[in-house]
Design an enzyme around this catalytic site. Structure first.
Site, mmCIF file in Angstrom:
data_model
loop_
_atom_site.group_PDB
_atom_site.id
_atom_site.type_symbol
_atom_site.label_atom_id
_atom_site.label_comp_id
_atom_site.label_asym_id
_atom_site.label_seq_id
_atom_site.Cartn_x
_atom_site.Cartn_y
_atom_site.Cartn_z
ATOM 1 N N GLU A 79 10.626 -20.268 22.089
ATOM 2 C CA GLU A 79 10.879 -19.241 23.095
ATOM 3 C C GLU A 79 11.552 -19.842 24.326
ATOM 4 O OE1 GLU A 79 10.652 -16.222 22.427
ATOM 5 O OE2 GLU A 79 9.369 -16.217 20.645
ATOM 6 N N CYS A 142 1.134 -12.850 23.510
ATOM 7 C CA CYS A 142 1.899 -14.107 23.484
ATOM 8 C C CYS A 142 2.759 -14.247 24.737
ATOM 9 C CB CYS A 142 2.763 -14.173 22.228
ATOM 10 S SG CYS A 142 1.828 -14.435 20.702
ATOM 11 N N HIS A 165 6.693 -19.375 18.578
ATOM 12 C CA HIS A 165 6.196 -18.418 17.597
ATOM 13 C C HIS A 165 6.393 -18.971 16.186
ATOM 14 C CE1 HIS A 165 6.061 -14.776 20.367
ATOM 15 N NE2 HIS A 165 4.943 -14.705 19.667
#
EC number: 3.4.19.3
Length: 205
Positions: A79, A142, A165
């Site tokens: 991310e 998240c 992730h």
């Protein structure tokens, strides 16, 4: 290097969460010069950040990698950015489902990860492990946790941090025809390689 690795408890009726399956297996190991501590976070808005802050105080890490499950993704997703927005599609494990609510009222709209994102993806791809840069961590716990982490650490901290992730495990994906999955051994190797890059790569790219 002291690294804090976190995963989440199962949610949405699942019996396992691959993020914790990975983090727990790497706990207390020394990988490429990194000493790993692992913590399981609740899949609950608010509580996940509180537990993470407690873990930061306990372990005093030099780097933090939070892991989360992304059902449907076919690659390990590094991310890039955490948004100051809760936008839950489903309830968390306490029944909370915030929509269009800031994670931290009055705080910046977004924070960038301070992990060497491009170097990590390049390393995984070179090893034949599916990997990608992601520009959205979603609107569930998240992203909430990722934003809370980066806000807590602030921009001037020497602690590098970010969120990754990972796909469903095969035993999860079998319940959802057409959904991608990744073998646990592959995901484990991928996260081990993330730690290798963290130890050797100082640039944030």
């Amino acid at each position: 290097m002291r690294v804090l690795l976190t995963g989440f408890e199962p949610f949405a009726g699942e019996l396992v969460n691959p993020s914790w399956e990975v983090a727990s297996r790497l706990a207390e190991r020394r990988i490429s010069g990194c000493t790993v501590a692992a913590e399981r976070l609740p899949t609950v808005f608010g509580a996940s950040i509180a537990c993470l802050r407690t873990a930061l105080e306990r372990h005093r890490p030099q780097a933090v990698v939070c892991l989360g499950e992304a059902g449907g993704r076919a690659a390990i997703s590094i991310e890039r950015v955490a948004l100051n927005l809760d936008e839950a599609r489903i309830p968390d494990n306490k029944g909370q489902q915030p929509v269009e609510i800031p994670v931290e009222p009055g705080a910046p709209a977004a924070y960038f990860a301070t992990l060497p994102v491009r170097a990590i993806v390049a390393k995984l791809l070179a090893a034949g492990i599916p990997a990608e840069i992601s520009r959205t961590a979603g609107g569930f716990v998240c992203n909430h946790t990722f934003y809370g982490l980066m806000h807590h650490l602030g921009q001037a901290t020497p602690v590098r941090a970010g969120f990754i992730h990972i796909p469903y495990l095969p035993e999860q994906a079998v319940r959802y025809p057409g959904k991608a999955s990744m073998e646990l051994a592959t995901t484990l190797r991928g996260i081990e390689m993330v730690l290798e890059v963290l130890r050797s790569e100082q640039n944030v790219l």
